[in-house]
Design a protein around this motif. Structure first.
Motif, short mmCIF file in Angstrom:
data_model
loop_
_atom_site.label_atom_id
_atom_site.label_comp_id
_atom_site.label_asym_id
_atom_site.label_seq_id
_atom_site.Cartn_x
_atom_site.Cartn_y
_atom_site.Cartn_z
N GLU A 269 35.79 57.72 11.98
CA GLU A 269 35.24 57.95 10.79
C GLU A 269 35.02 59.33 10.60
O GLU A 269 34.05 59.86 9.98
N SER B 186 35.19 61.31 5.14
CA SER B 186 34.25 60.30 4.34
C SER B 186 35.23 59.58 3.44
O SER B 186 36.43 60.25 3.30
N ARG B 187 34.62 58.73 2.64
CA ARG B 187 35.49 57.87 1.75
C ARG B 187 36.20 58.89 0.61
O ARG B 187 37.10 58.94 0.20
N GLY C 204 40.47 57.05 7.95
CA GLY C 204 39.41 58.25 8.00
C GLY C 204 39.28 58.61 9.52
O GLY C 204 38.55 59.80 9.50
N ASP C 205 39.93 57.89 10.44
CA ASP C 205 39.89 58.12 11.74
C ASP C 205 40.75 59.37 11.97
O ASP C 205 41.76 59.49 11.44
#
Ligand code: MD3
Ligand code: FE
Length: 202
Positions: free
Chosen positions: A10, A13-14, A159-160
């Motif tokens: 993560e 962020s989105r 997102g990783d």
């Protein structure tokens, strides 16, 4: 697990993922995905690809795996690597030179995979490789320096970021399959992986 595997779950962020994807979508209009094929047999890859940067990775029946300065279909120079990606590289790797290639892999559906392999087409194995996952999750398999022997699997989500340095830089690895429909980031589903690499010896 082989030393040199660094996992940053993560990391993006989105909103950062959406911004990056938006930029990539624009770039793909003139720097399109193409379907590479295997050396000698000409068997097409199940993964579509393109590259950004001074060096792009290509493969076809006649020429085999290689880096070249232009797109194999449009014959134009690859577009430059987005600034955002260059900052991520510097922030996370601390490597003193910038990447020369951003290879984009597109896994369209659950049939797309990448068999166990090593990345050996670069001249510089001291530099790490940095990978960013966008869209559907994927099952990533990492082994050691020999093809046989134990492997560990990690689910990579949108997102990783993964960094492969040191010994892990030369390790066998692959993508078994994606989990189609696990993310809403890409409108038609599927997964994009971006890898940042050094190609030449500095
Ligand atoms: C381990 N890509 O492009 S990214 C590749 O998700 C590739 O599309 C996969 O393998 C993908 O060559 C895996 C993680 C990765 C990338 C490069 C590596 C792992 C690596 C290089 C050496 C060792
Ligand atoms: Fe690889």
């Amino acid at each position: 697990m082989i030393p040199g595997f660094e996992y940053h779950p993560e990391y993006l962020s989105r909103k950062e993922q959406e911004n990056l994807l938006g930029e990539i979508r624009e770039m793909i209009k003139t720097n399109p995905l193409f379907q590479p094929s295997m050396p000698k047999t000409g068997k097409p890859f199940s993964v579509a690809m393109t590259s950004f940067g001074s060096h792009g990775w290509v493969s076809d029946k006649a020429g085999g795996y290689r880096y070249q300065s232009s797109h194999p279909v449009t014959k134009r120079s690859w577009l430059p690597i987005p600034e955002k990606l260059l900052s991520i590289w510097s922030d996370l790797t601390g490597y003193p030179e910038l990447p020369e290639c951003c290879l984009l892999n597109y896994y369209k559906d659950e049939k797309a995979k990448m068999g166990l392999h090593r990345d050996q087409d670069e001249q510089d194995f001291n530099a790490p490789v940095l990978s960013i996952s966008l869209g559907d999750s994927a099952l990533f398999r990492l082994g050691g320096l020999k093809r046989k022997g134990p492997t560990t699997s990690t689910k990579l989500n949108s997102g990783d970021i993964v960094i492969l340095g040191g010994e892990a830089r030369n390790a066998y690895h692959g993508i078994d399959h994606i989990l189609y429909g696990s993310s809403q980031l890409l409108k038609n589903g599927g997964r994009i992986n971006l890898t940042l690499r050094r190609v030449t010896r500095s």
